[in-house]
Design a protein around this motif. Structure first.
Motif, mmCIF file in Angstrom:
data_model
loop_
_atom_site.group_PDB
_atom_site.id
_atom_site.type_symbol
_atom_site.label_atom_id
_atom_site.label_comp_id
_atom_site.label_asym_id
_atom_site.label_seq_id
_atom_site.Cartn_x
_atom_site.Cartn_y
_atom_site.Cartn_z
ATOM 1 N N CYS A 37 -80.946 6.788 6.924
ATOM 2 C CA CYS A 37 -80.148 5.855 7.715
ATOM 3 C C CYS A 37 -80.788 5.740 9.097
ATOM 4 C CB CYS A 37 -78.699 6.337 7.802
ATOM 5 S SG CYS A 37 -77.560 5.052 8.326
ATOM 6 N N PHE A 39 -81.760 4.796 12.936
ATOM 7 C CA PHE A 39 -81.017 4.735 14.200
ATOM 8 C C PHE A 39 -79.792 5.645 14.214
ATOM 9 C CE2 PHE A 39 -82.938 0.444 13.624
ATOM 10 C CZ PHE A 39 -83.973 0.616 14.530
ATOM 11 N N GLY A 41 -77.514 6.361 12.102
ATOM 12 C CA GLY A 41 -76.270 5.863 11.517
ATOM 13 C C GLY A 41 -75.647 6.908 10.606
ATOM 14 N N CYS A 43 -74.743 6.461 7.228
ATOM 15 C CA CYS A 43 -74.742 5.676 5.989
ATOM 16 C C CYS A 43 -73.972 6.356 4.867
ATOM 17 C CB CYS A 43 -76.171 5.383 5.548
ATOM 18 S SG CYS A 43 -77.044 4.265 6.672
ATOM 19 N N THR A 107 -67.952 -5.144 8.150
ATOM 20 C CA THR A 107 -68.389 -4.665 9.468
ATOM 21 C C THR A 107 -67.180 -4.218 10.280
ATOM 22 O OG1 THR A 107 -70.300 -6.137 9.380
ATOM 23 C CG2 THR A 107 -69.687 -5.275 11.542
ATOM 24 N N TRP A 117 -71.112 3.838 11.475
ATOM 25 C CA TRP A 117 -71.986 2.695 11.276
ATOM 26 C C TRP A 117 -73.076 3.021 10.263
ATOM 27 C CZ3 TRP A 117 -70.257 -1.705 13.074
ATOM 28 C CH2 TRP A 117 -69.410 -1.695 14.175
ATOM 29 N N CYS A 118 -73.275 2.121 9.335
ATOM 30 C CA CYS A 118 -74.359 2.228 8.363
ATOM 31 C C CYS A 118 -75.395 1.166 8.738
ATOM 32 C CB CYS A 118 -73.837 1.990 6.947
ATOM 33 S SG CYS A 118 -75.138 1.837 5.709
ATOM 34 N N THR A 119 -76.567 1.618 9.139
ATOM 35 C CA THR A 119 -77.609 0.688 9.563
ATOM 36 C C THR A 119 -77.992 -0.267 8.440
ATOM 37 O OG1 THR A 119 -78.448 2.426 11.010
ATOM 38 C CG2 THR A 119 -79.874 0.547 10.663
ATOM 39 N N TRP A 120 -78.114 0.252 7.218
ATOM 40 C CA TRP A 120 -78.453 -0.607 6.082
ATOM 41 C C TRP A 120 -77.388 -1.687 5.883
ATOM 42 C CZ3 TRP A 120 -83.218 -0.508 4.817
ATOM 43 C CH2 TRP A 120 -83.943 0.673 4.848
ATOM 44 N N LEU A 122 -75.401 -2.941 8.144
ATOM 45 C CA LEU A 122 -75.496 -3.916 9.238
ATOM 46 C C LEU A 122 -76.666 -4.870 9.019
ATOM 47 C CD1 LEU A 122 -74.679 -1.611 12.276
ATOM 48 C CD2 LEU A 122 -73.168 -3.267 11.155
ATOM 49 N N TRP A 123 -77.780 -4.358 8.527
ATOM 50 C CA TRP A 123 -78.914 -5.229 8.219
ATOM 51 C C TRP A 123 -78.567 -6.182 7.087
ATOM 52 C CZ3 TRP A 123 -83.542 -1.291 8.412
ATOM 53 C CH2 TRP A 123 -83.832 -0.989 9.742
#
Length: 139
Positions: A37, A39, A41, A43, A107, A117-120, A122-123
């Motif tokens: 994950c 940054f 995050g 995840c 989100t 927060w899960c960076t994946w 959010l992407w």
């Protein structure tokens, strides 16, 4: 001018499918510890939460279906150099709008309910926004 939004949709849907597949693969193989994950995050917390399913279906599977359908639709229209029928364009617009609203919902879940927060994720939401905007540019 129609080519740029179409190519953008193809690239974004390919990336979105890859993200959803990556998460699904890590969950299926029980290798969540290996789920990188970026940054810092959280995840694992997000993708294993009670919100990771919608109507009993894993969210990442819904994502793979959505991104795959979008990619296949625009790819076939590009390869066969055909204009999408108005009903087809309307259907894809409605689908992209629903996906955008669902991404906003997911989100908000991360922000309000999970406070993780899960960076994946959010992407993936960003790719949904890109597909929606590029789809509007094609209209």
């Amino acid at each position: 001018m129609q080519a740029i939004p179409g190519v953008t949709i193809l690239i974004a849907s390919f990336i979105g499918f890859f993200i959803a597949f990556y998460i699904s693969h890590k969950k299926r193989t029980r290798a969540l510890a290996a789920l990188i994950c970026p940054f810092h995050g959280k995840c694992e917390d997000v993708v294993t939460s009670r919100y990771s399913r919608f109507l009993g279906i894993p969210v990442e599977v819904l994502g793979m279906f959505y991104y795959g359908l979008i990619f296949a639709s625009y790819f076939s229209a590009t390869v066969f150099v055909i204009a999408l029928a108005s009903w087809h364009t309307l259907t894809l617009s409605i689908l992209s709008s629903a996906a955008l609203l669902f991404s906003i919902y997911l989100t908000a879940i991360q922000m309000v309910a999970l406070r993780r927060w899960c960076t994946w994720c959010l992407w993936s939401a960003l790719t949904t926004v890109i597909i929606f905007v590029a789809g509007l540019m094609r209209l």
